[in-house]
Design an enzyme around this catalytic site. Structure first.
Site, PDB file in Angstrom:
ATOM      1  N   SER A  90       1.763  -9.745  -0.941  1.00  0.00           N
ATOM      2  CA  SER A  90       1.436  -8.321  -0.818  1.00  0.00           C
ATOM      3  C   SER A  90       1.782  -7.707   0.536  1.00  0.00           C
ATOM      4  O   SER A  90       1.993  -6.501   0.621  1.00  0.00           O
ATOM      5  CB  SER A  90      -0.047  -8.095  -1.118  1.00  0.00           C
ATOM      6  OG  SER A  90      -0.861  -8.925  -0.306  1.00  0.00           O
TER       7      SER A  90
ATOM      8  N   GLU B  64     -10.689   6.790   4.633  1.00  0.00           N
ATOM      9  CA  GLU B  64     -11.228   5.883   5.636  1.00  0.00           C
ATOM     10  C   GLU B  64     -10.248   4.724   5.782  1.00  0.00           C
ATOM     11  O   GLU B  64      -9.394   4.506   4.921  1.00  0.00           O
ATOM     12  CB  GLU B  64     -12.584   5.339   5.196  1.00  0.00           C
ATOM     13  CG  GLU B  64     -12.541   4.146   4.239  1.00  0.00           C
ATOM     14  CD  GLU B  64     -12.079   4.495   2.824  1.00  0.00           C
ATOM     15  OE1 GLU B  64     -12.088   5.706   2.472  1.00  0.00           O
ATOM     16  OE2 GLU B  64     -11.700   3.571   2.085  1.00  0.00           O
TER      17      GLU B  64
ATOM     18  N   LYS C  84       0.811  -1.226   0.000  1.00  0.00           N
ATOM     19  CA  LYS C  84       0.000   0.000   0.000  1.00  0.00           C
ATOM     20  C   LYS C  84       0.845   1.277   0.000  1.00  0.00           C
ATOM     21  O   LYS C  84       0.429   2.286  -0.549  1.00  0.00           O
ATOM     22  CB  LYS C  84      -0.962   0.013   1.184  1.00  0.00           C
ATOM     23  CG  LYS C  84      -2.142  -0.945   0.989  1.00  0.00           C
ATOM     24  CD  LYS C  84      -3.287  -0.630   1.941  1.00  0.00           C
ATOM     25  CE  LYS C  84      -4.494  -1.489   1.636  1.00  0.00           C
ATOM     26  NZ  LYS C  84      -4.316  -2.897   2.085  1.00  0.00           N
TER      27      LYS C  84
HETATM   28  C1  PLP Z   1      -5.196  -3.954   1.648  1.00  0.00           C
HETATM   29  C2  PLP Z   1      -4.440  -5.192   1.352  1.00  0.00           C
HETATM   30  C3  PLP Z   1      -4.815  -6.066   0.299  1.00  0.00           C
HETATM   31  C4  PLP Z   1      -6.062  -5.864  -0.517  1.00  0.00           C
HETATM   32  O1  PLP Z   1      -6.089  -4.744  -1.330  1.00  0.00           O
HETATM   33  P1  PLP Z   1      -5.881  -4.813  -2.908  1.00  0.00           P
HETATM   34  O2  PLP Z   1      -6.228  -3.449  -3.341  1.00  0.00           O
HETATM   35  O3  PLP Z   1      -6.791  -5.871  -3.460  1.00  0.00           O
HETATM   36  O4  PLP Z   1      -4.464  -5.165  -3.146  1.00  0.00           O
HETATM   37  C5  PLP Z   1      -4.027  -7.167   0.037  1.00  0.00           C
HETATM   38  N1  PLP Z   1      -2.930  -7.438   0.773  1.00  0.00           N
HETATM   39  C6  PLP Z   1      -2.542  -6.637   1.796  1.00  0.00           C
HETATM   40  C7  PLP Z   1      -1.322  -7.004   2.573  1.00  0.00           C
HETATM   41  C8  PLP Z   1      -3.284  -5.503   2.124  1.00  0.00           C
HETATM   42  O5  PLP Z   1      -2.895  -4.709   3.144  1.00  0.00           O
END
Ligand code: PLP
Length: 400
Positions: free
Chosen positions: A384, A117, A95
């Site tokens: 992610s 938010e 993010k």
């Molecule tokens: C917020 C988040 C997601 C989901 O958001 P996307 O916009 O679908 O990527 C996925 N993995 C992590 C670690 C997150 O913090």
């Protein structure tokens, strides 16, 4: 679809095929168009690109490495599994990539305040971090019941200096937080900016957030080619709104031999109401200013959705994913809460990497798929984020 048309998406009105657009009142359309103009201006500006590149390198710690999960691959007895380590970024997830971009844009546009938010607090922490760095006031709205659940993220946001607005209306979770943040934004959209946390919302956000996140796939493609002298057979990522997945997929869209797989949360099962697999089970609809696949209840309102991973708990998916699904360029599959939890524990114990519950969805898909492939084939997973934030919750669920 030709090479050029993937690169050209969205069109000037923000459409990816029939999806996207700007389903907002006229005065907000004008403001969204101003954001788009400013964004295109800085995007073309070498100084901005240089500043972003240097923050990616020295602040976020990019490029994030690719790790060959050898023990897991051996255990599964099929494809080789590789992880793109977005979990190693500053703040622990992907993010930060788009939050930095949005904070820099806000500063460039002379905005007085960045508003957003947050549900579990991940977007809030990443944005508060970026705003602290850039030096711009940040206001985060969060449901009171989420505040009580997500204590570590709440205190981080406070330490980072953002203004945290507790929202007590209704169920006091994400939906009420969105309403409250949007209400504040509407008081002065000329001077405030609403920083959207994924590839969702009205144009230009799906495009802009995608562009900021596309560094993931750009790096991963180069890293993989350099090391393996070929591309991966499969590239996979979890899909909530879809930002980490599109960030990974964009660089591979024209590589027709690379199969792209987005993994949605099947929660307690696709045949129950307790999932949030909008691309697998939803239909064309409108949500938060865009046209996209949406899960709706019987009255046609966005459904109450569920996932073990709070970051995937969203009743729609971004417009580009919606279109890529229709085009058949990306396959969307899903895994249950239980498969996610198993993958969370397995990656932790076999590789010493605790994944975010969101990311564990993509890991679970790879665990399911790898045994059906050969050892010469490969799956590249976008990891992610890291799972520190989920550790207490998982320990409680499993009685550890
Ligand atoms: C917020 C988040 C997601 C989901 O958001 P996307 O916009 O679908 O990527 C996925 N993995 C992590 C670690 C997150 O913090």
């Amino acid at each position: 679809m030709s090479t050029d048309s993937f690169a050209a998406m969205p069109d000037a009105q923000g459409y990816f095929g029939p999806y996207g657009g700007q389903y907002v009142p006229d005065h907000l359309k004008k403001i969204m168009d101003e954001i788009n103009t400013s964004y295109e201006e800085i995007r073309a500006c070498p100084d901005f690109q240089a500043e972003l590149a240097s923050l990616f390198a020295d602040y976020v710690g990019r490029p994030s490495p690719i790790f060959h999960a050898k023990r897991l691959s051996e255990q599964l007895g099929g494809a080789q599994i590789y992880l793109k380590r977005e979990d190693l970024n500053h703040t622990g997830a992907h993010k930060i990539n788009h939050c930095l971009g949005e904070a820099l844009l806000a500063k460039f546009m002379g905005k007085k305040k960045v508003i957003a938010e947050t549900g579990a607090g991940q977007h809030g922490v990443a944005l508060a971090t970026a705003c602290a760095l850039v030096g711009i006031p940040c206001e985060i709205h969060m449901g009171q019941s989420d505040i009580e659940k997500e204590h570590p993220n709440v205190v981080k946001m406070k330490i980072l200096g953002c203004t945290l607005i507790p929202v007590t209306a209704g169920a006091a979770t994400l939906k009420e937080a969105v309403d409250s943040a949007f209400e504040e934004y509407l008081k002065n959209p000329e001077e405030f900016i609403y920083a959207i946390g994924s590839v969702v919302g009205p144009h230009p956000f799906p495009k802009m957030v995608r562009d900021f996140q596309s560094i993931i796939g750009k790096e991963a493609r180069e890293q993989f080619l350099e090391r393996q002298q070929c591309l991966p057979d499969y590239v996979t990522a979890c899909v909530g709104g879809g930002s980490n997945a599109i960030g990974m997929f964009t660089a591979f869209l024209n590589d027709k031999d690379v199969q792209l797989v987005g993994v949605e949360p099947a929660g307690e099962g696709l045949d129950t109401q307790r999932h949030s697999a909008s691309l697998s089970k939803g239909k064309f609809g409108y949500l938060h200013g865009m046209a996209c696949y949406v899960l709706e209840d019987d009255e046609g309102n966005p459904a109450q959705v569920h996932s073990i991973a709070s970051g995937l708990d969203y009743p729609g998916s971004g417009p580009e994913h919606s279109y890529l699904k229709d085009l058949g360029r990306v396959q969307y599959d899903n895994v249950t809460d239980q498969e996610c939890l198993d993958a969370f524990m397995r990656l932790s114990r076999v590789e010493g990497i605790i994944p975010a519950l969101e990311s564990a969805h993509a890991v679970a898909w790879a665990i399911r798929t790898a045994p059906n492939l050969t050892a010469e084939q490969s799956i590249l997973i976008n990891l992610s984020g890291r799972g520190d934030k989920d550790a207490d919750y998982v320990a409680e669920l499993l009685g550890l």
